[in-house]
Design a protein around this motif. Structure first.
Motif, PDB file in Angstrom:
ATOM      1  N   SER A 119      28.348 146.410  96.166  1.00  0.00           N
ATOM      2  CA  SER A 119      28.656 145.570  95.006  1.00  0.00           C
ATOM      3  C   SER A 119      27.928 144.234  95.052  1.00  0.00           C
ATOM      4  CB  SER A 119      30.161 145.342  94.901  1.00  0.00           C
ATOM      5  OG  SER A 119      30.623 144.656  96.045  1.00  0.00           O
ATOM      6  N   ARG A 121      32.437 138.982  84.069  1.00  0.00           N
ATOM      7  CA  ARG A 121      33.112 137.920  84.822  1.00  0.00           C
ATOM      8  C   ARG A 121      34.588 138.236  85.064  1.00  0.00           C
ATOM      9  NH1 ARG A 121      32.637 132.231  82.123  1.00  0.00           N
ATOM     10  NH2 ARG A 121      33.729 133.437  80.566  1.00  0.00           N
ATOM     11  N   GLN A 122      35.190 139.037  84.222  1.00  0.00           N
ATOM     12  CA  GLN A 122      36.603 139.382  84.360  1.00  0.00           C
ATOM     13  C   GLN A 122      36.855 140.435  85.427  1.00  0.00           C
ATOM     14  OE1 GLN A 122      37.671 140.596  80.445  1.00  0.00           O
ATOM     15  NE2 GLN A 122      37.574 138.531  79.613  1.00  0.00           N
ATOM     16  N   GLY A 123      35.800 141.085  85.895  1.00  0.00           N
ATOM     17  CA  GLY A 123      35.949 142.171  86.862  1.00  0.00           C
ATOM     18  C   GLY A 123      36.234 141.691  88.278  1.00  0.00           C
ATOM     19  N   VAL A 124      36.571 142.632  89.130  1.00  0.00           N
ATOM     20  CA  VAL A 124      36.889 142.331  90.521  1.00  0.00           C
ATOM     21  C   VAL A 124      35.636 141.936  91.294  1.00  0.00           C
ATOM     22  CG1 VAL A 124      37.843 143.299  92.646  1.00  0.00           C
ATOM     23  CG2 VAL A 124      38.807 143.953  90.443  1.00  0.00           C
ATOM     24  N   ASP A 125      34.529 142.632  91.067  1.00  0.00           N
ATOM     25  CA  ASP A 125      33.281 142.373  91.788  1.00  0.00           C
ATOM     26  C   ASP A 125      32.390 141.432  90.995  1.00  0.00           C
ATOM     27  OD1 ASP A 125      33.980 144.068  93.859  1.00  0.00           O
ATOM     28  OD2 ASP A 125      33.241 145.814  92.772  1.00  0.00           O
ATOM     29  N   CYS A 126      32.936 140.299  90.602  1.00  0.00           N
ATOM     30  CA  CYS A 126      32.200 139.350  89.767  1.00  0.00           C
ATOM     31  C   CYS A 126      31.117 138.649  90.582  1.00  0.00           C
ATOM     32  CB  CYS A 126      33.156 138.321  89.200  1.00  0.00           C
ATOM     33  SG  CYS A 126      32.344 137.043  88.253  1.00  0.00           S
TER      34      CYS A 126
END
Length: 74
Positions: A11, A39-44
């Motif tokens: 990632s 940007r809202q994801g876990v792997d930002c």
């Protein structure tokens, strides 16, 4: 880092970030709208890695910029 290795998670590599971007780019989006959804994801990633991954995908011919929006080409 383009490819992951034993010290870099997938990632965090450009290949991994490119996959995240391509999965979020199911419909054409502006760069700011795409960044907001990533940007809202876990792997930002940082914005710098996000732009590097976009450049990488553009160089591969996987995405294009037409009419003010990014589109998947493949």
């Amino acid at each position: 880092m383009i490819l992951p290795d034993k010290h870099t998670e997938i990632s965090a590599s450009l290949i991994g970030q490119g996959g995240i971007i391509l999965s979020a780019l199911q419909t054409p989006k502006s760069i700011s709208a795409l960044w907001a959804s990533i940007r809202q994801g876990v792997d930002c990633p940082s914005f710098q890695k996000f732009m590097l991954a976009l450049t990488f995908l553009f160089a591969l011919g996987a995405i294009g910029y037409m009419g003010g929006e990014l589109r998947r080409l493949k």
